[in-house]
Design an enzyme around this catalytic site. Structure first.
Site, PDB file in Angstrom:
ATOM      1  N   ASP A  84       0.828  -1.201   0.000  1.00 19.71           N
ATOM      2  CA  ASP A  84       0.000   0.000   0.000  1.00 19.71           C
ATOM      3  C   ASP A  84       0.867   1.258   0.000  1.00 19.71           C
ATOM      4  O   ASP A  84       1.902   1.315   0.676  1.00 19.71           O
ATOM      5  CB  ASP A  84      -0.905  -0.017   1.241  1.00 19.71           C
ATOM      6  N   GLU A 139       1.606  -0.429  -4.924  1.00 24.03           N
ATOM      7  CA  GLU A 139       0.631   0.583  -5.313  1.00 24.03           C
ATOM      8  C   GLU A 139       1.390   1.904  -5.414  1.00 24.03           C
ATOM      9  O   GLU A 139       1.574   2.606  -4.422  1.00 24.03           O
ATOM     10  CB  GLU A 139      -0.494   0.691  -4.290  1.00 24.03           C
TER      11      GLU A 139
END
Length: 570
Positions: free
Chosen positions: A320, A349
Protein backbone atom coordinates in the site's frame (compact mmCIF):
# COMPACT_ATOMS: atom_id res chain seq x y z
CA UNK A 1 -8.18 12.86 -16.57
CA UNK A 2 -11.95 12.39 -16.28
CA UNK A 3 -12.22 11.47 -12.61
CA UNK A 4 -10.66 11.26 -9.19
CA UNK A 5 -7.79 8.74 -8.93
CA UNK A 6 -6.13 8.60 -5.52
CA UNK A 7 -2.68 10.20 -5.63
CA UNK A 8 -0.81 13.50 -5.71
CA UNK A 9 -0.36 13.95 -9.49
CA UNK A 10 -4.00 14.53 -10.30
CA UNK A 11 -3.77 17.92 -11.97
CA UNK A 12 -1.48 19.40 -14.65
CA UNK A 13 -0.24 21.88 -12.06
CA UNK A 14 0.81 19.10 -9.69
CA UNK A 15 2.58 17.25 -12.48
CA UNK A 16 4.45 20.36 -13.61
CA UNK A 17 5.63 21.10 -10.08
CA UNK A 18 6.74 17.49 -9.67
CA UNK A 19 8.75 17.52 -12.91
CA UNK A 20 10.38 20.83 -12.04
CA UNK A 21 11.40 19.58 -8.60
CA UNK A 22 12.92 16.45 -10.11
CA UNK A 23 15.50 18.58 -11.96
CA UNK A 24 16.48 21.14 -9.31
CA UNK A 25 19.37 20.89 -6.88
CA UNK A 26 21.43 17.71 -6.72
CA UNK A 27 19.26 14.86 -8.05
CA UNK A 28 19.98 11.19 -8.57
CA UNK A 29 16.39 9.93 -8.86
CA UNK A 30 17.72 6.36 -8.88
CA UNK A 31 19.10 6.85 -12.39
CA UNK A 32 21.01 3.58 -12.78
CA UNK A 33 21.69 1.61 -15.95
CA UNK A 34 20.79 -1.19 -15.66
CA UNK A 35 18.00 -0.31 -13.24
CA UNK A 36 18.29 -3.63 -11.40
CA UNK A 37 21.98 -4.60 -11.44
CA UNK A 38 22.81 -8.30 -11.65
CA UNK A 39 25.94 -10.23 -10.80
CA UNK A 40 28.89 -8.81 -12.73
CA UNK A 41 27.14 -5.57 -13.77
CA UNK A 42 28.95 -2.27 -13.36
CA UNK A 43 25.93 0.05 -13.24
CA UNK A 44 26.20 3.52 -14.72
CA UNK A 45 25.12 6.04 -12.09
CA UNK A 46 23.89 9.47 -13.21
CA UNK A 47 23.33 12.68 -11.24
CA UNK A 48 21.89 15.98 -12.46
CA UNK A 49 22.97 19.24 -10.85
CA UNK A 50 21.10 22.51 -11.14
CA UNK A 51 22.47 24.99 -8.60
CA UNK A 52 23.22 28.69 -8.35
CA UNK A 53 26.87 27.95 -7.61
CA UNK A 54 29.61 26.13 -9.49
CA UNK A 55 30.48 22.57 -8.46
CA UNK A 56 34.08 21.38 -8.25
CA UNK A 57 33.46 17.67 -7.82
CA UNK A 58 30.77 15.06 -7.16
CA UNK A 59 31.30 11.84 -5.22
CA UNK A 60 29.39 8.65 -4.61
CA UNK A 61 30.17 7.48 -1.08
CA UNK A 62 29.59 3.75 -0.67
CA UNK A 63 28.76 2.42 2.80
CA UNK A 64 27.85 -1.19 1.85
CA UNK A 65 29.11 -3.81 1.17
CA UNK A 66 32.38 -1.93 1.77
CA UNK A 67 33.23 1.73 2.27
CA UNK A 68 34.63 3.51 -0.77
CA UNK A 69 34.46 6.81 -2.64
CA UNK A 70 33.69 6.76 -6.36
CA UNK A 71 34.29 10.08 -8.15
CA UNK A 72 31.84 11.20 -10.84
CA UNK A 73 32.78 13.15 -13.95
CA UNK A 74 30.75 15.84 -15.67
CA UNK A 75 29.68 14.40 -19.02
CA UNK A 76 27.52 17.12 -20.54
CA UNK A 77 25.36 20.20 -20.13
CA UNK A 78 21.63 20.17 -20.83
CA UNK A 79 19.10 22.96 -21.11
CA UNK A 80 16.22 22.49 -18.69
CA UNK A 81 13.21 24.07 -20.37
CA UNK A 82 10.97 23.37 -17.37
CA UNK A 83 13.10 25.50 -15.02
CA UNK A 84 14.68 27.70 -17.72
CA UNK A 85 18.27 27.06 -16.71
CA UNK A 86 21.25 24.82 -17.44
CA UNK A 87 21.92 21.61 -15.61
CA UNK A 88 24.96 19.35 -15.53
CA UNK A 89 24.95 15.55 -15.92
CA UNK A 90 27.60 13.75 -13.85
CA UNK A 91 28.25 10.02 -14.16
CA UNK A 92 30.31 7.14 -12.82
CA UNK A 93 30.33 3.37 -12.96
CA UNK A 94 29.97 1.49 -9.69
CA UNK A 95 31.96 -1.69 -9.06
CA UNK A 96 30.41 -5.07 -9.86
CA UNK A 97 29.12 -7.11 -6.93
CA UNK A 98 28.31 -10.79 -6.40
CA UNK A 99 24.79 -12.17 -6.12
CA UNK A 100 22.77 -11.50 -2.94
CA UNK A 101 24.60 -8.26 -2.16
CA UNK A 102 23.06 -5.02 -0.93
CA UNK A 103 24.81 -1.88 -2.20
CA UNK A 104 24.14 1.31 -0.28
CA UNK A 105 25.49 4.81 -0.98
CA UNK A 106 25.05 8.58 -0.77
CA UNK A 107 25.94 11.27 -3.28
CA UNK A 108 27.60 14.61 -2.47
CA UNK A 109 28.33 17.67 -4.58
CA UNK A 110 31.22 19.94 -3.49
CA UNK A 111 30.91 23.64 -4.46
CA UNK A 112 33.94 25.43 -5.90
CA UNK A 113 33.72 28.15 -3.23
CA UNK A 114 34.51 25.64 -0.50
CA UNK A 115 31.10 25.94 1.14
CA UNK A 116 29.33 23.01 2.74
CA UNK A 117 28.88 19.96 0.45
CA UNK A 118 25.36 19.41 -0.86
CA UNK A 119 23.82 15.93 -0.67
CA UNK A 120 21.55 14.50 -3.35
CA UNK A 121 17.86 14.38 -2.40
CA UNK A 122 18.42 16.06 0.98
CA UNK A 123 20.83 13.41 2.20
CA UNK A 124 18.91 10.33 1.07
CA UNK A 125 20.59 6.94 1.24
CA UNK A 126 20.34 5.07 -2.06
CA UNK A 127 20.60 1.32 -2.43
CA UNK A 128 20.01 -1.68 -4.67
CA UNK A 129 19.97 -5.43 -4.22
CA UNK A 130 22.11 -7.52 -6.57
CA UNK A 131 19.93 -10.53 -7.30
CA UNK A 132 17.85 -12.06 -10.07
CA UNK A 133 15.24 -9.52 -11.14
CA UNK A 134 12.35 -11.73 -12.18
CA UNK A 135 8.95 -12.36 -10.59
CA UNK A 136 8.22 -15.89 -9.39
CA UNK A 137 7.14 -18.08 -12.31
CA UNK A 138 3.71 -18.76 -10.80
CA UNK A 139 2.69 -15.11 -10.96
CA UNK A 140 2.51 -14.94 -14.77
CA UNK A 141 -0.76 -16.85 -14.87
CA UNK A 142 -2.26 -15.29 -11.75
CA UNK A 143 -5.89 -14.13 -11.86
CA UNK A 144 -6.59 -12.17 -8.68
CA UNK A 145 -9.78 -11.61 -6.71
CA UNK A 146 -9.59 -8.62 -4.35
CA UNK A 147 -11.94 -8.38 -1.40
CA UNK A 148 -12.46 -6.32 1.74
CA UNK A 149 -13.14 -8.84 4.53
CA UNK A 150 -15.76 -6.56 6.14
CA UNK A 151 -17.76 -6.24 2.91
CA UNK A 152 -17.72 -9.77 1.44
CA UNK A 153 -19.95 -12.05 3.55
CA UNK A 154 -21.02 -12.10 7.23
CA UNK A 155 -21.16 -15.90 7.46
CA UNK A 156 -24.02 -18.38 7.65
CA UNK A 157 -26.74 -17.42 10.10
CA UNK A 158 -25.60 -13.81 10.30
CA UNK A 159 -27.01 -10.79 8.54
CA UNK A 160 -25.28 -7.61 7.48
CA UNK A 161 -25.20 -4.97 10.22
CA UNK A 162 -27.58 -2.04 10.10
CA UNK A 163 -25.49 0.90 8.93
CA UNK A 164 -26.10 4.58 9.61
CA UNK A 165 -23.11 5.48 7.46
CA UNK A 166 -21.20 3.78 4.65
CA UNK A 167 -18.14 3.98 6.90
CA UNK A 168 -19.76 1.76 9.55
CA UNK A 169 -18.81 -1.85 10.12
CA UNK A 170 -20.85 -4.05 7.76
CA UNK A 171 -20.18 -7.33 9.51
CA UNK A 172 -18.19 -9.39 7.02
CA UNK A 173 -16.06 -12.14 8.59
CA UNK A 174 -13.30 -14.59 7.79
CA UNK A 175 -15.91 -17.32 8.24
CA UNK A 176 -17.91 -15.66 5.47
CA UNK A 177 -14.88 -15.89 3.16
CA UNK A 178 -14.23 -19.52 4.11
CA UNK A 179 -17.82 -20.48 3.37
CA UNK A 180 -17.62 -18.86 -0.06
CA UNK A 181 -14.27 -20.15 -1.26
CA UNK A 182 -16.22 -22.43 -3.57
CA UNK A 183 -17.78 -19.34 -5.16
CA UNK A 184 -14.33 -17.83 -5.80
CA UNK A 185 -12.85 -21.08 -7.10
CA UNK A 186 -15.86 -21.93 -9.25
CA UNK A 187 -15.29 -18.68 -11.13
CA UNK A 188 -11.72 -19.83 -11.71
CA UNK A 189 -9.62 -17.39 -9.67
CA UNK A 190 -6.25 -18.76 -8.55
CA UNK A 191 -5.13 -15.88 -6.32
CA UNK A 192 -6.92 -14.06 -3.48
CA UNK A 193 -5.91 -10.59 -2.28
CA UNK A 194 -7.19 -9.71 1.18
CA UNK A 195 -7.34 -6.11 2.28
CA UNK A 196 -5.98 -5.72 5.84
CA UNK A 197 -7.47 -7.90 8.58
CA UNK A 198 -5.32 -6.64 11.46
CA UNK A 199 -6.71 -5.24 14.72
CA UNK A 200 -7.52 -1.58 14.16
CA UNK A 201 -9.35 1.38 15.67
CA UNK A 202 -12.77 0.27 14.40
CA UNK A 203 -12.54 0.93 10.67
CA UNK A 204 -14.33 -1.13 8.05
CA UNK A 205 -11.33 -1.16 5.69
CA UNK A 206 -8.56 -2.22 8.07
CA UNK A 207 -5.94 0.35 7.11
CA UNK A 208 -5.81 1.89 10.61
CA UNK A 209 -3.91 -1.04 12.10
CA UNK A 210 -2.91 -1.16 15.76
CA UNK A 211 -1.07 -4.51 15.61
CA UNK A 212 0.62 -6.22 12.65
CA UNK A 213 0.73 -9.66 14.26
CA UNK A 214 -2.93 -10.32 15.01
CA UNK A 215 -6.39 -10.78 13.57
CA UNK A 216 -9.20 -8.31 14.15
CA UNK A 217 -11.63 -10.03 16.51
CA UNK A 218 -14.68 -8.66 14.69
CA UNK A 219 -13.50 -10.61 11.62
CA UNK A 220 -12.70 -13.82 13.49
CA UNK A 221 -9.80 -15.59 15.12
CA UNK A 222 -6.31 -16.66 14.15
CA UNK A 223 -7.71 -20.18 13.89
CA UNK A 224 -10.23 -18.92 11.32
CA UNK A 225 -7.43 -17.33 9.33
CA UNK A 226 -5.40 -20.53 9.54
CA UNK A 227 -8.38 -22.48 8.22
CA UNK A 228 -8.83 -19.97 5.40
CA UNK A 229 -5.18 -20.21 4.37
CA UNK A 230 -5.15 -24.02 4.43
CA UNK A 231 -8.44 -24.39 2.56
CA UNK A 232 -7.43 -21.80 -0.03
CA UNK A 233 -4.14 -23.53 -0.69
CA UNK A 234 -5.95 -26.84 -0.90
CA UNK A 235 -8.09 -25.37 -3.69
CA UNK A 236 -5.11 -23.98 -5.58
CA UNK A 237 -5.57 -20.38 -4.40
CA UNK A 238 -2.52 -18.28 -3.61
CA UNK A 239 -2.99 -15.60 -0.94
CA UNK A 240 -1.83 -11.98 -1.11
CA UNK A 241 -1.80 -9.79 2.00
CA UNK A 242 -2.29 -6.03 1.79
CA UNK A 243 0.74 -4.65 3.64
CA UNK A 244 1.08 -1.02 4.78
CA UNK A 245 4.61 0.10 5.62
CA UNK A 246 4.09 3.87 5.44
CA UNK A 247 1.74 4.49 8.38
CA UNK A 248 -0.55 2.94 10.94
CA UNK A 249 -3.11 4.01 13.49
CA UNK A 250 -2.45 6.71 16.06
CA UNK A 251 -3.84 4.15 18.52
CA UNK A 252 -0.85 1.88 17.92
CA UNK A 253 0.81 1.25 21.29
CA UNK A 254 4.18 2.60 20.12
CA UNK A 255 2.66 5.91 19.03
CA UNK A 256 0.68 6.30 22.24
CA UNK A 257 3.86 5.81 24.24
CA UNK A 258 5.81 8.17 21.98
CA UNK A 259 3.21 10.92 22.50
CA UNK A 260 3.03 10.63 26.26
CA UNK A 261 6.63 9.88 27.28
CA UNK A 262 9.31 12.36 26.17
CA UNK A 263 11.94 9.68 26.86
CA UNK A 264 10.15 6.89 25.03
CA UNK A 265 12.35 4.77 22.74
CA UNK A 266 9.49 5.04 20.23
CA UNK A 267 9.97 8.79 19.73
CA UNK A 268 12.31 8.07 16.83
CA UNK A 269 9.73 5.89 15.11
CA UNK A 270 7.84 8.97 13.92
CA UNK A 271 8.46 12.36 12.31
CA UNK A 272 7.75 15.09 14.85
CA UNK A 273 7.15 18.64 13.72
CA UNK A 274 6.41 19.81 17.26
CA UNK A 275 6.09 17.08 19.89
CA UNK A 276 3.62 15.83 21.00
CA UNK A 277 0.77 17.13 18.86
CA UNK A 278 2.28 17.98 15.47
CA UNK A 279 3.70 15.18 13.36
CA UNK A 280 3.83 14.01 9.76
CA UNK A 281 0.85 11.91 8.76
CA UNK A 282 -0.53 10.12 5.72
CA UNK A 283 -2.14 12.87 3.58
CA UNK A 284 -2.27 14.95 6.79
CA UNK A 285 -4.74 12.57 8.49
CA UNK A 286 -3.89 12.90 12.18
CA UNK A 287 -5.13 9.38 12.90
CA UNK A 288 -2.46 7.94 10.56
CA UNK A 289 1.04 9.00 11.69
CA UNK A 290 3.79 8.40 9.16
CA UNK A 291 6.43 5.86 10.13
CA UNK A 292 10.16 6.58 10.08
CA UNK A 293 10.92 3.49 8.03
CA UNK A 294 14.63 4.31 8.06
CA UNK A 295 14.72 3.71 11.83
CA UNK A 296 16.33 0.29 12.48
CA UNK A 297 13.67 -0.81 14.99
CA UNK A 298 10.80 0.20 12.70
CA UNK A 299 12.38 -1.87 9.95
CA UNK A 300 12.82 -4.77 12.32
CA UNK A 301 9.15 -4.62 13.30
CA UNK A 302 7.89 -4.43 9.71
CA UNK A 303 10.25 -7.09 8.37
CA UNK A 304 9.39 -9.42 11.25
CA UNK A 305 5.71 -8.91 10.46
CA UNK A 306 6.27 -9.69 6.76
CA UNK A 307 8.19 -12.86 7.61
CA UNK A 308 5.52 -13.85 10.13
CA UNK A 309 2.75 -13.78 7.53
CA UNK A 310 4.89 -15.55 4.95
CA UNK A 311 5.42 -18.32 7.49
CA UNK A 312 1.69 -18.26 8.21
CA UNK A 313 1.10 -19.18 4.60
CA UNK A 314 0.68 -15.97 2.62
CA UNK A 315 2.26 -16.02 -0.83
CA UNK A 316 3.07 -12.37 -1.20
CA UNK A 317 2.19 -8.74 -0.55
CA UNK A 318 0.39 -5.90 -2.23
CA UNK A 319 2.30 -2.88 -0.89
CA UNK A 320 0.00 0.00 0.00
CA UNK A 321 1.07 3.59 -0.80
CA UNK A 322 4.47 2.45 -2.01
CA UNK A 323 5.44 6.06 -2.76
CA UNK A 324 5.55 6.85 0.97
CA UNK A 325 8.54 4.85 2.25
CA UNK A 326 12.01 5.45 0.84
CA UNK A 327 13.45 3.36 -1.97
CA UNK A 328 16.17 2.29 0.44
CA UNK A 329 13.50 0.83 2.70
CA UNK A 330 11.99 -1.11 -0.19
CA UNK A 331 15.43 -2.42 -1.15
CA UNK A 332 15.79 -3.76 2.38
CA UNK A 333 12.20 -5.05 2.35
CA UNK A 334 12.76 -7.00 -0.85
CA UNK A 335 16.00 -8.40 0.53
CA UNK A 336 14.26 -9.58 3.71
CA UNK A 337 11.27 -11.06 1.87
CA UNK A 338 13.14 -12.78 -0.96
CA UNK A 339 15.76 -14.25 1.35
CA UNK A 340 12.93 -15.67 3.44
CA UNK A 341 10.79 -16.88 0.54
CA UNK A 342 12.09 -16.39 -3.01
CA UNK A 343 8.66 -17.39 -4.37
CA UNK A 344 6.84 -14.52 -2.64
CA UNK A 345 5.16 -12.04 -5.00
CA UNK A 346 5.52 -8.36 -4.08
CA UNK A 347 3.85 -5.63 -6.12
CA UNK A 348 3.38 -2.00 -5.24
CA UNK A 349 0.63 0.58 -5.31
CA UNK A 350 2.64 3.43 -6.84
CA UNK A 351 0.22 5.97 -8.30
CA UNK A 352 2.52 7.87 -10.59
CA UNK A 353 4.20 8.02 -13.95
CA UNK A 354 5.70 4.97 -15.71
CA UNK A 355 9.16 6.32 -14.84
CA UNK A 356 8.14 6.24 -11.18
CA UNK A 357 6.92 2.65 -11.48
CA UNK A 358 10.18 1.56 -13.10
CA UNK A 359 12.21 3.15 -10.31
CA UNK A 360 10.99 0.22 -8.19
CA UNK A 361 12.42 -2.39 -10.55
CA UNK A 362 14.70 -4.59 -8.49
CA UNK A 363 12.68 -3.72 -5.38
CA UNK A 364 9.24 -4.96 -6.39
CA UNK A 365 8.25 -7.68 -8.83
CA UNK A 366 5.99 -5.05 -10.39
CA UNK A 367 3.46 -2.29 -9.80
CA UNK A 368 -0.28 -1.99 -10.20
CA UNK A 369 -0.91 -0.55 -13.65
CA UNK A 370 -2.68 2.76 -12.96
CA UNK A 371 -1.78 4.15 -16.39
CA UNK A 372 -3.56 1.27 -18.11
CA UNK A 373 -6.46 1.67 -15.68
CA UNK A 374 -6.97 5.26 -16.81
CA UNK A 375 -6.72 4.32 -20.48
CA UNK A 376 -9.23 1.48 -20.08
CA UNK A 377 -11.71 3.72 -18.26
CA UNK A 378 -11.23 6.62 -20.70
CA UNK A 379 -11.75 4.27 -23.66
CA UNK A 380 -14.53 1.95 -22.51
CA UNK A 381 -16.40 3.90 -19.79
CA UNK A 382 -16.03 7.59 -20.69
CA UNK A 383 -15.49 7.14 -24.46
CA UNK A 384 -13.05 10.08 -24.42
CA UNK A 385 -10.11 8.08 -25.84
CA UNK A 386 -10.53 6.80 -29.39
CA UNK A 387 -9.59 3.24 -30.29
CA UNK A 388 -6.72 4.69 -32.32
CA UNK A 389 -5.39 6.62 -29.34
CA UNK A 390 -5.91 3.59 -27.10
CA UNK A 391 -3.98 1.36 -29.51
CA UNK A 392 -1.14 3.87 -29.69
CA UNK A 393 -1.00 4.02 -25.90
CA UNK A 394 -0.99 0.21 -25.60
CA UNK A 395 1.83 -0.23 -28.09
CA UNK A 396 4.02 2.33 -26.33
CA UNK A 397 3.08 1.14 -22.85
CA UNK A 398 3.92 -2.47 -23.62
CA UNK A 399 7.21 -1.49 -25.25
CA UNK A 400 8.25 0.79 -22.39
CA UNK A 401 8.17 -1.81 -19.62
CA UNK A 402 10.65 -4.71 -19.48
CA UNK A 403 9.27 -8.24 -19.52
CA UNK A 404 10.58 -8.93 -16.02
CA UNK A 405 8.37 -6.23 -14.44
CA UNK A 406 4.78 -7.28 -13.65
CA UNK A 407 1.90 -4.88 -14.30
CA UNK A 408 -1.23 -6.31 -12.62
CA UNK A 409 -4.21 -4.65 -14.31
CA UNK A 410 -7.64 -3.69 -12.97
CA UNK A 411 -10.79 -1.78 -13.88
CA UNK A 412 -11.66 -0.55 -10.39
CA UNK A 413 -10.77 -0.94 -6.73
CA UNK A 414 -11.71 0.26 -3.24
CA UNK A 415 -10.27 3.78 -3.70
CA UNK A 416 -12.21 4.90 -6.77
CA UNK A 417 -15.55 4.75 -8.54
CA UNK A 418 -16.57 1.34 -9.77
CA UNK A 419 -16.27 0.97 -13.52
CA UNK A 420 -19.98 0.22 -13.86
CA UNK A 421 -20.83 3.52 -12.17
CA UNK A 422 -18.70 5.43 -14.67
CA UNK A 423 -20.34 3.51 -17.51
CA UNK A 424 -23.73 4.60 -16.11
CA UNK A 425 -24.76 1.03 -15.55
CA UNK A 426 -24.07 -0.10 -19.13
CA UNK A 427 -22.92 -3.67 -18.58
CA UNK A 428 -22.03 -4.05 -22.25
CA UNK A 429 -19.18 -1.61 -21.68
CA UNK A 430 -18.02 -3.47 -18.57
CA UNK A 431 -18.03 -6.78 -20.45
CA UNK A 432 -16.06 -5.30 -23.33
CA UNK A 433 -13.52 -3.64 -21.03
CA UNK A 434 -13.11 -6.92 -19.16
CA UNK A 435 -12.55 -8.75 -22.46
CA UNK A 436 -9.74 -6.33 -23.23
CA UNK A 437 -8.33 -6.62 -19.71
CA UNK A 438 -8.27 -10.42 -19.83
CA UNK A 439 -6.58 -10.56 -23.23
CA UNK A 440 -3.69 -8.27 -22.28
CA UNK A 441 -0.54 -9.54 -20.58
CA UNK A 442 -0.88 -8.05 -17.10
CA UNK A 443 -2.38 -10.20 -14.37
CA UNK A 444 -6.11 -9.36 -14.16
CA UNK A 445 -7.41 -8.22 -10.77
CA UNK A 446 -11.16 -8.23 -10.15
CA UNK A 447 -12.54 -6.12 -7.31
CA UNK A 448 -15.19 -8.03 -5.38
CA UNK A 449 -18.66 -7.58 -6.81
CA UNK A 450 -17.57 -6.18 -10.16
CA UNK A 451 -18.23 -9.63 -11.60
CA UNK A 452 -21.89 -9.60 -10.49
CA UNK A 453 -22.84 -5.97 -10.99
CA UNK A 454 -22.30 -4.44 -7.54
CA UNK A 455 -23.06 -0.74 -7.99
CA UNK A 456 -22.90 2.37 -5.79
CA UNK A 457 -25.29 5.05 -4.58
CA UNK A 458 -23.30 8.19 -5.40
CA UNK A 459 -20.07 9.25 -7.07
CA UNK A 460 -17.06 9.10 -4.76
CA UNK A 461 -16.56 12.83 -5.38
CA UNK A 462 -19.34 14.67 -3.56
CA UNK A 463 -20.73 18.05 -4.67
CA UNK A 464 -18.86 19.71 -1.80
CA UNK A 465 -15.54 18.39 -3.12
CA UNK A 466 -15.01 15.59 -0.61
CA UNK A 467 -13.83 12.22 -1.89
CA UNK A 468 -15.78 9.46 -0.13
CA UNK A 469 -14.30 6.14 -1.22
CA UNK A 470 -16.89 4.21 0.82
CA UNK A 471 -19.31 4.75 -2.06
CA UNK A 472 -17.43 2.04 -3.97
CA UNK A 473 -17.36 -0.34 -1.00
CA UNK A 474 -20.97 -1.46 -0.68
CA UNK A 475 -21.43 -4.97 0.71
CA UNK A 476 -21.24 -7.89 -1.72
CA UNK A 477 -24.57 -9.06 -3.13
CA UNK A 478 -25.59 -12.73 -3.11
CA UNK A 479 -28.26 -15.00 -4.52
CA UNK A 480 -30.83 -13.45 -6.80
CA UNK A 481 -29.27 -10.00 -6.38
CA UNK A 482 -26.32 -11.09 -8.49
CA UNK A 483 -26.32 -10.54 -12.24
CA UNK A 484 -25.91 -14.14 -13.40
CA UNK A 485 -25.26 -13.14 -17.01
CA UNK A 486 -22.40 -10.88 -15.99
CA UNK A 487 -21.01 -13.53 -13.66
CA UNK A 488 -21.12 -16.09 -16.49
CA UNK A 489 -19.18 -13.66 -18.68
CA UNK A 490 -16.44 -13.34 -16.07
CA UNK A 491 -16.39 -17.08 -15.50
CA UNK A 492 -15.85 -17.58 -19.23
CA UNK A 493 -13.10 -14.94 -19.38
CA UNK A 494 -11.24 -16.48 -16.45
CA UNK A 495 -11.47 -20.02 -17.80
CA UNK A 496 -10.49 -18.84 -21.28
CA UNK A 497 -7.39 -17.06 -19.98
CA UNK A 498 -6.36 -20.05 -17.89
CA UNK A 499 -6.74 -22.34 -20.91
CA UNK A 500 -4.55 -20.19 -23.19
CA UNK A 501 -1.12 -19.35 -21.73
CA UNK A 502 -0.30 -17.30 -24.82
CA UNK A 503 -2.43 -14.56 -23.23
CA UNK A 504 0.08 -14.13 -20.43
CA UNK A 505 3.24 -15.36 -22.13
CA UNK A 506 2.90 -14.16 -25.71
CA UNK A 507 3.18 -10.89 -27.60
CA UNK A 508 0.44 -8.63 -28.93
CA UNK A 509 0.08 -7.20 -32.42
CA UNK A 510 -2.52 -4.78 -33.78
CA UNK A 511 -4.37 -6.11 -36.82
CA UNK A 512 -6.93 -3.39 -37.43
CA UNK A 513 -7.99 -0.13 -35.85
CA UNK A 514 -10.68 2.21 -37.15
CA UNK A 515 -11.38 5.29 -35.07
CA UNK A 516 -14.32 6.36 -37.24
CA UNK A 517 -16.05 3.00 -36.92
CA UNK A 518 -14.92 2.38 -33.35
CA UNK A 519 -13.56 -1.07 -34.21
CA UNK A 520 -10.35 -2.60 -32.93
CA UNK A 521 -8.72 -5.96 -33.63
CA UNK A 522 -5.50 -7.41 -32.24
CA UNK A 523 -3.90 -10.80 -31.86
CA UNK A 524 -1.94 -12.52 -29.13
CA UNK A 525 0.70 -14.93 -30.38
CA UNK A 526 3.91 -16.73 -29.44
CA UNK A 527 6.65 -14.22 -30.20
CA UNK A 528 9.27 -16.98 -30.21
CA UNK A 529 7.88 -18.10 -33.55
CA UNK A 530 6.80 -21.51 -32.33
CA UNK A 531 3.66 -22.99 -33.82
CA UNK A 532 0.67 -22.92 -31.52
CA UNK A 533 -2.50 -21.03 -30.69
CA UNK A 534 -3.16 -17.50 -31.86
CA UNK A 535 -5.89 -15.48 -30.17
CA UNK A 536 -7.74 -12.91 -32.28
CA UNK A 537 -9.67 -10.25 -30.31
CA UNK A 538 -12.21 -8.07 -32.12
CA UNK A 539 -14.12 -5.24 -30.46
CA UNK A 540 -16.80 -2.76 -31.45
CA UNK A 541 -16.77 0.38 -29.30
CA UNK A 542 -19.65 2.11 -31.07
CA UNK A 543 -23.40 2.39 -30.74
CA UNK A 544 -23.96 0.69 -34.10
CA UNK A 545 -23.49 -2.92 -35.27
CA UNK A 546 -20.27 -3.44 -37.21
CA UNK A 547 -19.10 -6.03 -39.72
CA UNK A 548 -15.38 -6.52 -40.27
CA UNK A 549 -12.82 -9.01 -41.54
CA UNK A 550 -9.33 -9.65 -40.19
CA UNK A 551 -6.85 -12.47 -40.97
CA UNK A 552 -9.54 -14.26 -42.92
CA UNK A 553 -12.01 -14.12 -40.04
CA UNK A 554 -15.37 -12.40 -40.36
CA UNK A 555 -16.84 -10.71 -37.31
CA UNK A 556 -20.41 -9.53 -36.84
CA UNK A 557 -20.37 -7.36 -33.74
CA UNK A 558 -23.31 -5.78 -31.98
CA UNK A 559 -22.88 -2.33 -30.44
CA UNK A 560 -20.39 -2.41 -27.56
CA UNK A 561 -19.50 -6.05 -27.97
CA UNK A 562 -16.50 -8.20 -28.73
CA UNK A 563 -15.55 -11.59 -30.06
CA UNK A 564 -12.56 -13.88 -29.65
CA UNK A 565 -11.27 -16.52 -32.05
CA UNK A 566 -8.67 -19.18 -31.40
CA UNK A 567 -6.56 -19.99 -34.46
CA UNK A 568 -3.93 -22.68 -34.79
CA UNK A 569 -0.64 -22.29 -36.64
CA UNK A 570 0.07 -26.00 -36.43
Amino acid sequence: MNEFIFGDLLTPEQRLTHLQDQRLGVRHNYDLVPQAPQTGDEPLLSVTISLDKAVARVECVLSEPTTAVVPLTCQRLEWDGLNWRYLQVWQARLPAQPDDTVVRYQIWAYPEDGSRPIPAEDGATFSYYVAECRPPAWTAGAIVYQLLPDRFHPGTGRAWNEMDSLADISGGTLRGIIENLDYICELGFNCLWLNPFFPDDNTHHGYHATDYFGVNERLGTEADLRELVDLAHGRGLRLILDFVANHWSSQHESFQQARTDPHSPYRGWYYWIEWPDRYEAFFNLKELPKLNVDHPEVRRYLFDAARYWLDFGFDGFRLDHALGPTHDFWTAFRTAVKRHNPEAWIFGEAVGMPTTNLSYRGRFDGCLDFMLLQALRDTFAFNTMSVEAFDTFLRQHEQYFPTDFDRPCFLDNHDMNRFLWLARGDKRKLKLAALCQFTLKGQPIIYYGTEVGVYQLHDVTYPDGRNVMEESRLPMVWGEEQDENLRAHYRWLIQFRRAHPVLWRGARRTLQVNADEGTYVYERFDERGQAGKRIIVAMNLSDEPRYLTAVGQSFELAAWSGDVRVLSDE
